[in-house]
Motif scaffolding. Structure first.
Motif, mmCIF file in Angstrom:
data_model
loop_
_atom_site.group_PDB
_atom_site.id
_atom_site.type_symbol
_atom_site.label_atom_id
_atom_site.label_comp_id
_atom_site.label_asym_id
_atom_site.label_seq_id
_atom_site.Cartn_x
_atom_site.Cartn_y
_atom_site.Cartn_z
ATOM 1 N N PRO A 218 3.357 -0.466 7.234
ATOM 2 C CA PRO A 218 4.131 -0.326 6.011
ATOM 3 C C PRO A 218 5.630 -0.248 6.256
ATOM 4 N N ASP B 203 1.380 3.155 10.882
ATOM 5 C CA ASP B 203 0.771 1.853 11.118
ATOM 6 C C ASP B 203 -0.716 2.046 11.398
ATOM 7 N N PHE C 294 -1.954 -3.146 9.459
ATOM 8 C CA PHE C 294 -1.092 -2.895 8.312
ATOM 9 C C PHE C 294 0.033 -1.990 8.779
ATOM 10 N N ILE D 197 -5.040 -5.426 -0.585
ATOM 11 C CA ILE D 197 -4.168 -5.133 0.566
ATOM 12 C C ILE D 197 -2.903 -5.980 0.532
ATOM 13 N N THR E 246 -5.059 2.153 3.541
ATOM 14 C CA THR E 246 -3.777 1.480 3.313
ATOM 15 C C THR E 246 -2.870 2.327 2.418
ATOM 16 N N ALA F 38 5.205 -4.505 3.695
ATOM 17 C CA ALA F 38 4.457 -4.289 4.940
ATOM 18 C C ALA F 38 4.345 -5.558 5.777
ATOM 19 N N LYS F 39 4.147 -5.355 7.045
ATOM 20 C CA LYS F 39 3.742 -6.432 7.943
ATOM 21 C C LYS F 39 2.223 -6.348 7.994
ATOM 22 N N LEU F 40 1.567 -7.443 7.677
ATOM 23 C CA LEU F 40 0.119 -7.452 7.547
ATOM 24 C C LEU F 40 -0.460 -8.588 8.377
ATOM 25 N N GLY G 131 0.656 -4.248 0.293
ATOM 26 C CA GLY G 131 1.642 -4.721 1.264
ATOM 27 C C GLY G 131 2.950 -5.136 0.601
ATOM 28 N N GLU G 132 2.854 -5.753 -0.569
ATOM 29 C CA GLU G 132 4.058 -6.159 -1.293
ATOM 30 C C GLU G 132 4.843 -4.959 -1.809
ATOM 31 N N VAL H 139 0.855 3.868 3.635
ATOM 32 C CA VAL H 139 2.142 3.755 2.937
ATOM 33 C C VAL H 139 2.752 5.143 2.735
#
Length: 166
Positions: A87, A39, A85, A62, A30, A71-73, A66-67, A34
Motif C-alpha cells: 500500500p 506490505d 500488495f 483488490i 488488504t 498500491a503496488k500490486l 489498490g487504487e 492499507v
C-alpha cells in the motif's frame, strides 16, 4: 507508488487457505494492509473453494483497494492464487469498480470501507455488480442495518443509492 518496504522478507505472509479458505481473508488482509501500511503476500487464495484463486469480484476488490491507496500490486489476475500488495498513501476522491459479473458489491464495500473511513476528504464510490448475491450481505441489510449502526456509533455518514437491484 510503492511503500518504502521493497524487500520480499519485509512482507507479511498470509495463508488464504486458513479456516474455510474463502475470499474474506483476502478482503480483511488488504484492508488491514492499507490501515497499518504493511506490505503483504496472500498465498493459497480461496484454496478451500472448488474453483480456487481470484474470481472477478475478488480481483475487482483488490484493484479497487489498490487504487484508493496507490498500491503496488503483483499477481492481480483471474485464477491467481497469490498476490503481493504494497500500500501507498490513502487517497480521497471518486472511484469506480465494475465486477463485470453479478459479483457482490457489498463484498467490495467490506474491502474498502475500513480504510476509506480514514480518508482525509470524502470519497465517492461507483460500484457495479450484484446487490443481492447468495452467500453475501444483501444491499438492503447494508442500507437498513449497517449504515445506521455506523452513523450512530462511529458518527460516519454513508450514503448509498441503488440504481438497479440484481
Amino acid at each position: 507508488m510503492a511503500s518504502a518496504n521493497n524487500n520480499s522478507s519485509d512482507l507479511i505472509h498470509i495463508d488464504g487457505s486458513y479456516l474455510e479458505g474463502g475470499g474474506q481473508i483476502l478482503r480483511i488482509s488488504t484492508a488491514l494492509s492499507v490501515l497499518f501500511q504493511k506490505d503483504i503476500r496472500v498465498e493459497n487464495i480461496r484454496k478451500g473453494r472448488t474453483d480456487g484463486g481470484l474470481k472477478p469480484q475478488h480481483l475487482t476488490g483488490i484493484i479497487l483497494i489498490g487504487e484508493i491507496c496507490n498500491a503496488k500490486l503483483n499477481g492481480a489476475q483471474i485464477k491467481s492464487t497469490e498476490i503481493e500488495f504494497r500500500p501507498g498513501k490513502l487517497l480521497s476522491g471518486k472511484f469506480l469498480a465494475d465486477t463485470k459479473t453479478a459479483g457482490s458489491i457489498t463484498l467490495l464495500l467490506q474491502n474498502v470501507l475500513p480504510p476509506l473511513i480514514f480518508a482525509k476528504e470524502s470519497c465517492e464510490l461507483h460500484l457495479r455488480g450484484g446487490t443481492n448475491v447468495a452467500f453475501s450481505p444483501q444491499i438492503d441489510e447494508f442500507q437498513e442495518i449497517f449504515i445506521p449502526i455506523v452513523k450512530k456509533h462511529l458518527g460516519i455518514e454513508i450514503e448509498c443509492r441503488v440504481l438497479r437491484k440484481g
